[in-house]
Design a protein around this motif. Sequence first.
Motif, PDB file in Angstrom:
ATOM      1  N   ARG A  83       0.812  -1.225   0.000  1.00 12.57           N
ATOM      2  CA  ARG A  83       0.000   0.000   0.000  1.00 12.57           C
ATOM      3  C   ARG A  83       0.845   1.275   0.000  1.00 12.57           C
ATOM      4  N   PHE A  84       2.065   1.197   0.536  1.00  9.88           N
ATOM      5  CA  PHE A  84       2.873   2.408   0.716  1.00  9.88           C
ATOM      6  C   PHE A  84       3.938   2.579  -0.355  1.00  9.88           C
ATOM      7  N   ILE A  85       4.596   1.511  -0.770  1.00  9.55           N
ATOM      8  CA  ILE A  85       5.756   1.656  -1.656  1.00  9.55           C
ATOM      9  C   ILE A  85       5.914   0.412  -2.519  1.00  9.55           C
ATOM     10  N   GLY A  86       6.468   0.610  -3.712  1.00  9.98           N
ATOM     11  CA  GLY A  86       6.830  -0.518  -4.565  1.00  9.98           C
ATOM     12  C   GLY A  86       8.233  -0.985  -4.254  1.00  9.98           C
ATOM     13  N   HIS A 147       3.123   6.159  -6.489  1.00 13.56           N
ATOM     14  CA  HIS A 147       2.677   4.789  -6.174  1.00 13.56           C
ATOM     15  C   HIS A 147       1.386   4.811  -5.358  1.00 13.56           C
ATOM     16  N   TRP A 148       1.282   5.733  -4.422  1.00 15.55           N
ATOM     17  CA  TRP A 148       0.056   5.833  -3.621  1.00 15.55           C
ATOM     18  C   TRP A 148      -1.176   6.044  -4.513  1.00 15.55           C
ATOM     19  N   ILE A 149      -1.006   6.851  -5.572  1.00 17.40           N
ATOM     20  CA  ILE A 149      -2.154   7.306  -6.363  1.00 17.40           C
ATOM     21  C   ILE A 149      -2.405   6.434  -7.590  1.00 17.40           C
ATOM     22  N   TRP A 150      -1.351   6.036  -8.293  1.00 11.22           N
ATOM     23  CA  TRP A 150      -1.497   5.377  -9.593  1.00 11.22           C
ATOM     24  C   TRP A 150      -1.294   3.873  -9.561  1.00 11.22           C
ATOM     25  N   SER A 151      -0.713   3.348  -8.502  1.00 13.12           N
ATOM     26  CA  SER A 151      -0.529   1.897  -8.437  1.00 13.12           C
ATOM     27  C   SER A 151      -1.847   1.203  -8.108  1.00 13.12           C
ATOM     28  N   THR A 152      -2.015   0.018  -8.605  1.00 12.29           N
ATOM     29  CA  THR A 152      -3.224  -0.761  -8.290  1.00 12.29           C
ATOM     30  C   THR A 152      -3.287  -1.123  -6.807  1.00 12.29           C
ATOM     31  N   ASN A 153      -2.131  -1.075  -6.123  1.00 16.57           N
ATOM     32  CA  ASN A 153      -2.097  -1.410  -4.699  1.00 16.57           C
ATOM     33  C   ASN A 153      -1.921  -0.202  -3.795  1.00 16.57           C
ATOM     34  N   LEU A 156      -4.046   5.240  -1.585  1.00 17.96           N
ATOM     35  CA  LEU A 156      -5.020   6.229  -2.063  1.00 17.96           C
ATOM     36  C   LEU A 156      -5.855   5.677  -3.217  1.00 17.96           C
ATOM     37  N   ALA A 157      -5.222   4.874  -4.082  1.00 16.58           N
ATOM     38  CA  ALA A 157      -5.956   4.283  -5.201  1.00 16.58           C
ATOM     39  C   ALA A 157      -6.940   3.227  -4.727  1.00 16.58           C
ATOM     40  N   VAL A 158      -6.541   2.439  -3.742  1.00 19.01           N
ATOM     41  CA  VAL A 158      -7.422   1.398  -3.211  1.00 19.01           C
ATOM     42  C   VAL A 158      -8.614   2.016  -2.495  1.00 19.01           C
ATOM     43  N   GLY A 159      -8.361   3.097  -1.749  1.00 20.63           N
ATOM     44  CA  GLY A 159      -9.433   3.807  -1.062  1.00 20.63           C
ATOM     45  C   GLY A 159      -9.928   3.075   0.173  1.00 20.63           C
ATOM     46  N   THR A 160     -11.100   3.448   0.598  1.00 21.69           N
ATOM     47  CA  THR A 160     -11.686   2.847   1.799  1.00 21.69           C
ATOM     48  C   THR A 160     -13.187   2.651   1.593  1.00 21.69           C
TER      49      THR A 160
END
Length: 346
Positions: A83-86, A147-153, A156-160
């Motif tokens: 969720r935080f970093i690749g 990564h927070w915004i554009w990664s599938t994991n 921020l992209a995953v949301g809540t």
Amino acid sequence: MSGLTAASDAVVSLMQSVNQLYFTICGILVLFGVLGCAMMESGISRSKNSLVGITKNIAALALSVCLYWLFGAAFSDFSGGNRFIGYSHFAGHGIESREYGEVFFFCTVGGLIIAFVSRAFCERINIIAHLIICGVLSGVVWPIVAHWIWSTNGWLAVGTQTDNGKASFMDDAGSCCIHIVVGVVILVGTRMCDQRFKKGVNSSLIITSVGGIMTIISIFALHIGCRRSISSTDDAGKAEGFEIGIAALNTLAGGTAGCGTVLIVGRLYKQKWDVLGGVNGFLVGQISVAAGVFHFYPGVAFCVGVLGGFSYLLWVQFSKILIDDPLKLLPFISEVVCGVSSRLLL
């Protein structure tokens, strides 16, 4: 059946080749923004410091590309990580040939980010200090935020999950991970630096304005390239390539609205046409629509660009008592105002 399989493989190869060409063209055009920022910095500097600005941008571009290749591509990892970093593809390890175009594009984006920062620090920071900022920003900070915004994991992209459904963060073309990050760095850095010495002596508004126009062209490529694919379909079954046209039109609508707002208000207030203000207004208008550039209607993008123009005018007055912003183009204020407004209008 073998014929159908061969035809299917040929279509897939063609689609991947189209994506590679798309990323390569966008990346080359983004590099025009690096040159444009260097010209803006040199044009606003004293003549004896003009060459220093060019040198800083060339050195920073080389370093940012190397660091993104070594670390940034792994930290951003748009298809893996946590969720935080690749944490895959350090130094290009494991990157497939069909992904090289995307890596090239984001290498150039890293260079553009550093060029944005460089022009705000003109005549107040030496090359070594600038390269240290370049290394931290292009190799670590912006790839992680991306990564927070554009990664599938990304978190921020995953949301809540909420009572009304799933809530997630959307940033189509770098409103947060590029422009707000750059704005915060510039705001803090210029606040820490002293005022420039002999501001405006021997500066050339012609060189600065031409550089600004080149940067405007690069923002179009940046917004279009952030779609990351044009040869497949989205979740709704629509061809992703269709969204390139709406992104270009929205970027143009936002830019012209911001430019027109700044020029007209400047003419009424100062009784003269502000050339640099018009260029900056166009850039601010483009930046303002970045959050929803693939989702806005053109009329909405135009309204957001007007908000960006007014926020720029307010910032110019406010910055005089806070920091020395040489090009009056710190995108932080316009991004905070118009980034939030654009997300509310989505």
